[in-house]
Design an enzyme around this catalytic site. Structure first.
Site, short mmCIF file in Angstrom:
data_model
loop_
_atom_site.label_atom_id
_atom_site.label_comp_id
_atom_site.label_asym_id
_atom_site.label_seq_id
_atom_site.Cartn_x
_atom_site.Cartn_y
_atom_site.Cartn_z
N ASN A 1 0.96 -3.49 7.93
CA ASN A 1 2.15 -4.51 7.45
C ASN A 1 3.08 -3.47 6.67
O ASN A 1 4.37 -3.80 6.53
CB ASN A 1 1.34 -5.20 6.31
CG ASN A 1 1.01 -6.46 6.79
OD1 ASN A 1 1.18 -7.57 7.44
ND2 ASN A 1 -0.55 -6.18 7.14
N ALA B 1 0.74 -1.21 -0.04
CA ALA B 1 0.00 0.08 -0.09
C ALA B 1 0.81 1.12 -0.37
O ALA B 1 0.59 2.18 0.24
CB ALA B 1 -0.74 -0.03 1.15
N HIS C 1 -0.66 7.18 4.01
CA HIS C 1 0.78 6.92 4.45
C HIS C 1 1.64 8.03 4.26
O HIS C 1 2.02 8.21 2.97
CB HIS C 1 1.21 5.39 4.05
CG HIS C 1 0.21 4.42 4.29
ND1 HIS C 1 0.12 3.86 5.28
CD2 HIS C 1 -0.43 3.67 3.28
CE1 HIS C 1 -0.66 2.86 5.30
NE2 HIS C 1 -1.16 2.76 4.00
N1 LIG Z 1 1.86 -5.35 2.66
C1 LIG Z 1 0.59 -4.45 2.59
O1 LIG Z 1 1.11 -3.33 2.03
C2 LIG Z 1 -0.65 -4.97 2.66
C3 LIG Z 1 -1.14 -5.82 3.47
N2 LIG Z 1 -2.31 -6.28 3.54
C4 LIG Z 1 -2.53 -7.59 4.11
O2 LIG Z 1 -3.10 -8.46 3.14
C5 LIG Z 1 -3.92 -9.60 3.69
C6 LIG Z 1 -5.07 -9.85 2.86
O3 LIG Z 1 -5.89 -8.32 2.70
P1 LIG Z 1 -7.43 -8.66 2.48
O4 LIG Z 1 -7.69 -9.61 1.35
O5 LIG Z 1 -8.11 -7.13 2.41
O6 LIG Z 1 -7.90 -9.33 3.85
P2 LIG Z 1 -9.46 -9.93 3.97
O7 LIG Z 1 -9.67 -10.35 5.43
O8 LIG Z 1 -10.60 -9.55 2.90
O9 LIG Z 1 -9.09 -11.83 3.32
C7 LIG Z 1 -8.11 -12.50 3.96
C8 LIG Z 1 -8.81 -13.90 3.65
O10 LIG Z 1 -7.87 -14.93 3.95
C9 LIG Z 1 -8.49 -15.58 5.04
N3 LIG Z 1 -7.74 -16.16 6.01
C10 LIG Z 1 -7.28 -15.35 7.33
N4 LIG Z 1 -6.29 -16.28 7.92
C11 LIG Z 1 -6.41 -17.27 7.18
C12 LIG Z 1 -5.72 -18.68 7.50
N5 LIG Z 1 -4.84 -18.64 8.56
N6 LIG Z 1 -5.73 -19.56 6.80
C13 LIG Z 1 -6.56 -19.49 5.57
N7 LIG Z 1 -7.14 -18.28 5.05
C14 LIG Z 1 -7.11 -17.28 6.15
C15 LIG Z 1 -9.76 -15.02 5.78
O11 LIG Z 1 -10.78 -15.48 6.23
P3 LIG Z 1 -11.38 -15.03 7.39
O12 LIG Z 1 -12.49 -13.84 6.86
O13 LIG Z 1 -12.20 -16.06 8.15
O14 LIG Z 1 -10.41 -14.23 8.42
C16 LIG Z 1 -10.25 -13.98 4.40
O15 LIG Z 1 -10.96 -15.08 3.60
C17 LIG Z 1 -4.28 -9.08 5.12
O16 LIG Z 1 -3.31 -9.76 6.08
C18 LIG Z 1 -3.69 -7.42 5.14
O17 LIG Z 1 -3.64 -7.10 6.35
C19 LIG Z 1 -3.40 -5.54 3.18
C20 LIG Z 1 -2.96 -4.16 2.80
C21 LIG Z 1 -1.72 -3.63 2.54
O1 LIG Z 2 -3.58 -0.97 2.84
C1 LIG Z 2 -3.15 -0.14 3.75
O2 LIG Z 2 -3.20 1.03 3.59
C2 LIG Z 2 -2.09 -0.68 4.56
C3 LIG Z 2 -2.51 -1.86 5.51
O3 LIG Z 2 -3.61 -2.19 5.80
C4 LIG Z 2 -1.13 -2.84 5.99
O4 LIG Z 2 -0.15 -2.17 5.78
O5 LIG Z 2 -1.67 -3.76 6.48
#
Ligand SMILES: NC(=O)C1=CN([C@@H]2O[C@H](COP(=O)(O)OP(=O)(O)OC[C@H]3O[C@@H](n4cnc5c(N)ncnc54)[C@H](OP(=O)(O)O)[C@@H]3O)[C@@H](O)[C@H]2O)C=CC1
Ligand SMILES: O=C([O-])CC(=O)C(=O)O
Length: 252
Positions: free
Chosen positions: A175, A119, A203
């Site tokens: 993250n 992000a 951010h």
């Molecule tokens: N690096 C970066 O810049 C960013 C990272 N992220 C991260 O990316 C990830 C995905 O985001 P997003 O798609 O919006 O999240 P969502 O919650 O919309 O989707 C995640 C999916 O994965 C499932 N899940 C969670 N834990 C597990 C597990 N242990 N095993 C199998 N499936 C699992 C969830 O189920 P359930 O609904 O039951 O939890 C859900 O269906 C998040 O961890 C988020 O924090 C997001 C934004 C920026």
């Molecule tokens: O999507 C964003 O803006 C940031 C975020 O959630 C993450 O870093 O986990």
């Protein structure tokens, strides 16, 4: 064409499954079988409820878009099954012991761990921190209270401290701070603000070092199905996958 297996079929997973450009989705896995089956209907790839069955399918890279806990549980198994991995929930790597063991496993199996820019912008050149002194890095993130599961009526500081502490309290929201810490090799100061006046994920990154100074502001639209996750995070995964096989590598 790059073949991927999708670990996590929520908001980002859905965007990936609907924009297959330069890659194909070959297998789907989520702890909620309904989520994987929903995406199976969208993209035609089979959904698996058993992780071992999922990881045994024929694909090149497992794309994690699930959670920090999912990375801890499954990333070692992905590498043991001789597959590369893209990790979006990079907060899992704030634990240096876990990170080292995952890197050792990647080396042992001759595999790569890809961390997308997520992000934020500027992660490429923040890597100069590994070769040239960086004096300070501050990430100031502002999100809606809803994204942070908070109920406040005015701008409120939710956290101030180091990235590796913040990610423990807000594993779904910060993250990016761990990505910056890994890229720069520096301890990152974090301020996380809840602001009822904003409907974006903002951010602000402030870096000073031998190279000079950088102030980077990214004002993100939230993604359609999860306001805490910026749309840019999903786009960054799509662009990484699209370029994986490209002979022209742009950005450091
Ligand atoms: N690096 C970066 O810049 C960013 C990272 N992220 C991260 O990316 C990830 C995905 O985001 P997003 O798609 O919006 O999240 P969502 O919650 O919309 O989707 C995640 C999916 O994965 C499932 N899940 C969670 N834990 C597990 C597990 N242990 N095993 C199998 N499936 C699992 C969830 O189920 P359930 O609904 O039951 O939890 C859900 O269906 C998040 O961890 C988020 O924090 C997001 C934004 C920026
Ligand atoms: O999507 C964003 O803006 C940031 C975020 O959630 C993450 O870093 O986990």
């Amino acid at each position: 064409m790059v073949r991927i297996g999708l670990l996590g079929c929520g908001n980002v997973g859905k965007i990936i499954a609907t924009h297959q450009d330069g890659f194909t989705v070959e297998a789907l896995f989520d702890r909620l079988p309904d989520h994987a089956e929903d995406l199976a209907r969208i993209c035609g790839a089979p959904a698996y409820s058993d992780f071992q069955e999922f990881i045994s399918q024929d694909f090149d890279i497992c794309v994690e878009a699930a959670s920090v806990l999912a990375v801890r549980e499954y990333a070692p198994k992905v590498l043991e099954n001789n597959k590369n991995i893209l990790i979006l929930s990079v907060g899992a790597l704030s634990d240096t012991y876990f990170r080292k063991s995952l890197l050792d496993k990647a080396r042992e199996h001759g595999r790569k761990i890809h961390i997308p820019s997520g992000a934020i912008m500027g992660l490429d050149n923040l890597k100069v921190g590994q070769i040239s002194k960086i004096d300070s890095v501050l990430l100031r993130t502002t999100k809606s209270p809803e994204s942070l599961n908070m109920q406040v009526t005015e701008r409120t500081l939710a956290f101030r401290g180091k990235a590796n502490e913040c990610i423990k309290q807000f594993p779904k929201n910060i993250n990016v701070s761990v990505a910056i810490a890994i890229a720069t090799g520096c301890d990152v100061d974090v301020e996380l603000w809840a602001d009822p006046e904003v409907d974006r994920n903002i951010h602000d990154i402030f870096v000073t070092g031998e190279f000079g100074e950088a102030n980077i502001r990214v004002i993100n639209h939230p993604s359609p199905d999860n306001p805490a996750t910026s749309y840019l995070a999903a786009l960054s995964v799509l662009s990484l996958l699209k370029n994986l096989d490209n002979p022209l590598v742009i950005g450091s």
